[in-house]
Design an enzyme around this catalytic site. Sequence first.
Site, mmCIF file in Angstrom:
data_model
loop_
_atom_site.group_PDB
_atom_site.id
_atom_site.type_symbol
_atom_site.label_atom_id
_atom_site.label_comp_id
_atom_site.label_asym_id
_atom_site.label_seq_id
_atom_site.Cartn_x
_atom_site.Cartn_y
_atom_site.Cartn_z
ATOM 1 N N GLU A 133 30.902 42.516 49.264
ATOM 2 C CA GLU A 133 31.745 42.873 48.142
ATOM 3 C C GLU A 133 31.693 41.724 47.143
ATOM 4 O OE1 GLU A 133 35.251 45.279 49.549
ATOM 5 O OE2 GLU A 133 36.263 44.002 48.108
ATOM 6 N N HIS A 139 36.302 44.226 41.261
ATOM 7 C CA HIS A 139 35.504 43.973 42.457
ATOM 8 C C HIS A 139 34.795 45.257 42.872
ATOM 9 C CE1 HIS A 139 39.367 45.147 44.453
ATOM 10 N NE2 HIS A 139 38.574 45.691 45.358
ATOM 11 N N HIS A 185 33.254 48.090 45.723
ATOM 12 C CA HIS A 185 33.507 48.739 47.007
ATOM 13 C C HIS A 185 32.240 49.465 47.440
ATOM 14 C CE1 HIS A 185 38.146 49.494 47.432
ATOM 15 N NE2 HIS A 185 37.861 48.210 47.312
ATOM 16 N N ASP A 190 44.212 45.633 48.108
ATOM 17 C CA ASP A 190 43.943 45.540 46.672
ATOM 18 C C ASP A 190 45.244 45.593 45.867
ATOM 19 O OD1 ASP A 190 41.219 45.499 47.067
ATOM 20 O OD2 ASP A 190 40.974 47.664 46.777
HETATM 21 ZN ZN LIG Z 1 39.055 46.626 47.115
#
Ligand SMILES: [Zn+2]
Length: 151
Positions: A28, A92, A94, A105
């Site tokens: 990630e 970010h 996924h 999150d």
């Molecule tokens: Zn996340």
Amino acid sequence: MNITDYTIEVPIEVIDTLQSMRQISGNENGGILLGSEIGEKHYRINRVSEPCMLIERSTRGGCTRDANKANEIIKREFELSNHTRFYLGEWHTHPENNPTPSSVDIASIYDVFSKSKIVIDGVFLAIVGRKSIFWGFHDGTQMHKIEVIVV
Ligand SMILES: [Zn+2]
């Protein structure tokens, strides 16, 4: 607050940059979102940091938080833009097609909301999936899914 009162624009170049970092394999990734106020309740997210520049607390795969670096970028962009571009939130990746925020999150972005000096009354979150990008806005009470206008 009523999220539908807000207009959020994202230039196509920013969408392209985010999509170029989508997670096909591997760790990630993440960074920060910067932007400007265009008018009352009208914002444009017009800059994303390079990867691995997280303000939030978690460690994501090989990407560790570097708040100092992130703060340097925020300061630099603020100066370069004549004090018009500021920190708006986090992005970010996924490893899923159409991402939704995890409970971590939501907790992380609330953490940013409560601990950071923020200019507007909430924090944006972009989650880059393999096919689509989730856009959210945390107003300190809850996370709202938002529809951005691509410009
Ligand atoms: Zn996340």
